[in-house]
Structures are given as structure tokens and as C-alpha cells.
Design a protein around this motif. Structure first.
Motif, PDB file in Angstrom:
ATOM      1  N   UNK A   1       0.861  -1.185   0.000  1.00 47.61           N
ATOM      2  CA  UNK A   1       0.000   0.000   0.000  1.00 47.61           C
ATOM      3  C   UNK A   1       0.897   1.233   0.000  1.00 47.61           C
ATOM      4  N   UNK A   2       0.741   2.114  -0.972  1.00 49.45           N
ATOM      5  CA  UNK A   2       1.582   3.328  -1.021  1.00 49.45           C
ATOM      6  C   UNK A   2       1.429   4.144   0.254  1.00 49.45           C
ATOM      7  N   UNK A   3       2.532   4.737   0.709  1.00 53.93           N
ATOM      8  CA  UNK A   3       2.490   5.584   1.922  1.00 53.93           C
ATOM      9  C   UNK A   3       2.024   6.986   1.536  1.00 53.93           C
ATOM     10  N   UNK A   4       0.752   7.052   1.156  1.00 58.51           N
ATOM     11  CA  UNK A   4       0.095   8.306   0.820  1.00 58.51           C
ATOM     12  C   UNK A   4      -1.126   8.475   1.709  1.00 58.51           C
TER      13      UNK A   4
ATOM     14  N   UNK B   1     -16.282  12.041  12.222  1.00 55.69           N
ATOM     15  CA  UNK B   1     -15.451  11.196  11.368  1.00 55.69           C
ATOM     16  C   UNK B   1     -14.067  10.990  11.983  1.00 55.69           C
ATOM     17  N   UNK B   2     -13.606   9.744  11.937  1.00 53.20           N
ATOM     18  CA  UNK B   2     -12.316   9.375  12.526  1.00 53.20           C
ATOM     19  C   UNK B   2     -11.179   9.642  11.545  1.00 53.20           C
ATOM     20  N   UNK B   3     -10.141  10.291  12.064  1.00 55.73           N
ATOM     21  CA  UNK B   3      -8.868  10.460  11.352  1.00 55.73           C
ATOM     22  C   UNK B   3      -7.786   9.910  12.262  1.00 55.73           C
ATOM     23  N   UNK B   4      -6.897   9.112  11.732  1.00 57.97           N
ATOM     24  CA  UNK B   4      -5.784   8.631  12.537  1.00 57.97           C
ATOM     25  C   UNK B   4      -4.465   9.111  11.928  1.00 57.97           C
ATOM     26  N   UNK B   5      -3.557   9.551  12.782  1.00 57.08           N
ATOM     27  CA  UNK B   5      -2.251  10.058  12.356  1.00 57.08           C
ATOM     28  C   UNK B   5      -1.215   8.966  12.603  1.00 57.08           C
ATOM     29  N   UNK B   6      -0.546   8.535  11.549  1.00 52.42           N
ATOM     30  CA  UNK B   6       0.353   7.380  11.580  1.00 52.42           C
ATOM     31  C   UNK B   6       1.771   7.783  11.206  1.00 52.42           C
ATOM     32  N   UNK B   7       2.671   6.806  11.300  1.00 53.46           N
ATOM     33  CA  UNK B   7       3.987   6.925  10.681  1.00 53.46           C
ATOM     34  C   UNK B   7       4.075   5.886   9.558  1.00 53.46           C
ATOM     35  N   UNK B   8       5.057   6.032   8.716  1.00 56.76           N
ATOM     36  CA  UNK B   8       5.181   5.152   7.556  1.00 56.76           C
ATOM     37  C   UNK B   8       5.633   3.740   7.923  1.00 56.76           C
ATOM     38  N   UNK B   9       5.940   3.498   9.179  1.00 55.78           N
ATOM     39  CA  UNK B   9       6.373   2.164   9.591  1.00 55.78           C
ATOM     40  C   UNK B   9       5.212   1.193   9.814  1.00 55.78           C
ATOM     41  N   UNK B  10       3.966   1.665   9.732  1.00 58.53           N
ATOM     42  CA  UNK B  10       2.831   0.769   9.917  1.00 58.53           C
ATOM     43  C   UNK B  10       2.780  -0.241   8.772  1.00 58.53           C
TER      44      UNK B  10
ATOM     45  N   UNK C   1      -4.569  -1.351   4.786  1.00 59.52           N
ATOM     46  CA  UNK C   1      -5.702  -1.956   4.072  1.00 59.52           C
ATOM     47  C   UNK C   1      -6.918  -2.066   4.995  1.00 59.52           C
ATOM     48  N   UNK C   2      -6.675  -2.389   6.253  1.00 60.28           N
ATOM     49  CA  UNK C   2      -7.754  -2.468   7.246  1.00 60.28           C
ATOM     50  C   UNK C   2      -8.441  -1.112   7.409  1.00 60.28           C
ATOM     51  N   UNK C   3      -7.653  -0.046   7.555  1.00 62.46           N
ATOM     52  CA  UNK C   3      -8.230   1.289   7.712  1.00 62.46           C
ATOM     53  C   UNK C   3      -9.050   1.682   6.483  1.00 62.46           C
TER      54      UNK C   3
END
Length: 216
Positions: free
Chosen positions: A60-63, A95-104, A110-112
Motif C-alpha cells: 500500500x503506497x504511503x500516501x 469522522x475518525x482520522x488517525x495520524x500514523x507513521x510510515x512504519x505501519x 488496508x484495514x483502515x
């Protein structure tokens, strides 16, 4: 935040009436914020425990993934490692927004996406909070954000000098606990910030509402 008089924020043993929680919501609404944000641990009870498929997925692209950008308000989680197991893409209509890092993992992204949960990347291995806030403004139009704990995320924002105003509803409790989360837990490096008192109000239930702005 609603800390004890000695700055503790774990409320489980305080045995306070519902007055505290009603006043907390009333005072929070006065800010007319576009969104609220908390850390992973604090968000876990809201997210739930949905199952994340273990099957292998395509890369999954880190976009950034934007499922919705027209919500009336947003619930934002700071979850750098991607551990929250969301049941839904909204919390009471927000609406839910989650802030991640690219290491996920690809599986987590895909789940999100399958849940219709928006996510933004805040950095490669650590979240750059300033950049994350800029994205939230640019993508979702968020101008005013309520940061609602716990101590680590509060401390991180304090250290990054991203706190404009502090709103405290002081609970009539002296906690006295050792090694429990406090209002700001920024780590070993001192990050003291000067504040300017904006207002003081006595509220029902022996509560005191203090408001400070950041002294620049």
C-alpha cells in the motif's frame, strides 16, 4: 483537561459525581472546535477491538487516505505504530482520522481503508506534530483543535510549542499517586512554557475553570 489539584489525570479512584463530566462537556463546547485529538491509549476504548485480517495484502503506497473531508467535526487519534482496532469510522457522528507513521504495516493500512477511516502520515518513524497539524488544516479545513490528553501527547505538544491555550477544569481532589500520568509528561528534557492567565471561574460541584494563553 480535568486534572486533580496536584495535576493527576487518572480519574478512576476519585468517585466524583457526574457533575464533573457534564461541566467538562459544557466548557469544551464553548470553544466551538472543529476536531478533538487524543493519543492511542486514551482512544482505545472508543475504537473498540475489531479483528484485523492477517492475510497478506499487496503493498500500500504511503500516501494519505481521505475517506471523507466534509464532516461537521472530527475525532483524531495519534497512533504512530497503527495499533488501534477500529470498529467504525465515526465516534458519535464525528469522522475518525488517525495520524500514523510510515512504519505501519500494509495490512493495517488496508484495514483502515476497508473501514473508511481517513489517515495521514506524520513522518517516517516519528510523528512531526507541526506537519500533522498543517495537514489537518490543509486537507480537512481544521482550524481549531481540542487536545484532550493523556499526559504524553499533551507533553509532546507542549515540547513542540504547539499549545495556544490551556483550559483546565480543576477537580476537587488531591490525588497523591506516584508514577501516574500527569497533565503534561514531556520526558526528561525540561520544556517549561510561560502562560498568561486569561480567566478564572467557579463552576458547579466545587470545580474551578482556569484558562491560560501561551505567553509569547
Amino acid at each position: 483537561m480535568a486534572p486533580s489539584v496536584d495535576g493527576r489525570i487518572v480519574t478512576a479512584s476519585w468517585k466524583l459525581p457526574s457533575t464533573l463530566y457534564a461541566e467538562y462537556e459544557r466548557t469544551a463546547r464553548t470553544f466551538d472546535a472543529d476536531a478533538w485529538m487524543i493519543g492511542r491509549v486514551s482512544m482505545a476504548p472508543y475504537a473498540g477491538k475489531a479483528s484485523i485480517p492477517k492475510r497478506k495484502v499487496a503493498p500500500v503506497p504511503r500516501k494519505d487516505f481521505i475517506a471523507r473531508r466534509d464532516a461537521g467535526s472530527y475525532a483524531i487519534a495519534l497512533d504512530p505504530s497503527g495499533k488501534l482496532r477500529w470498529r467504525s469510522n465515526d465516534i458519535d457522528g464525528e469522522h475518525v482520522i488517525t495520524v500514523l507513521t510510515e512504519k505501519v504495516s500494509d495490512a493495517y493500512l488496508a484495514f483502515l481503508q476497508s473501514k473508511g477511516i481517513s489517515y495521514l502520515f506524520g513522518g517516517r518513524s516519528d510523528v512531526n506534530l507541526k506537519r500533522a497539524l498543517e495537514k489537518l488544516h490543509q486537507v480537512f479545513g481544521i482550524k481549531k483543535l481540542l487536545l484532550e490528553g493523556g499526559g504524553k501527547i499533551n507533553g509532546s505538544f507542549l515540547a513542540a510549542d504547539l499549545v495556544d491555550e490551556l483550559s483546565l477544569l480543576i477537580a476537587p481532589v488531591a490525588d497523591g499517586s506516584i508514577d501516574t500520568p500527569t497533565l503534561f509528561d514531556a520526558g526528561a528534557v525540561p520544556v517549561a512554557r510561560r502562560l498568561k492567565l486569561k480567566s478564572v471561574q467557579k463552576r458547579s460541584g466545587d470545580l474551578v475553570w482556569l484558562r491560560y494563553t501561551r505567553a509569547r
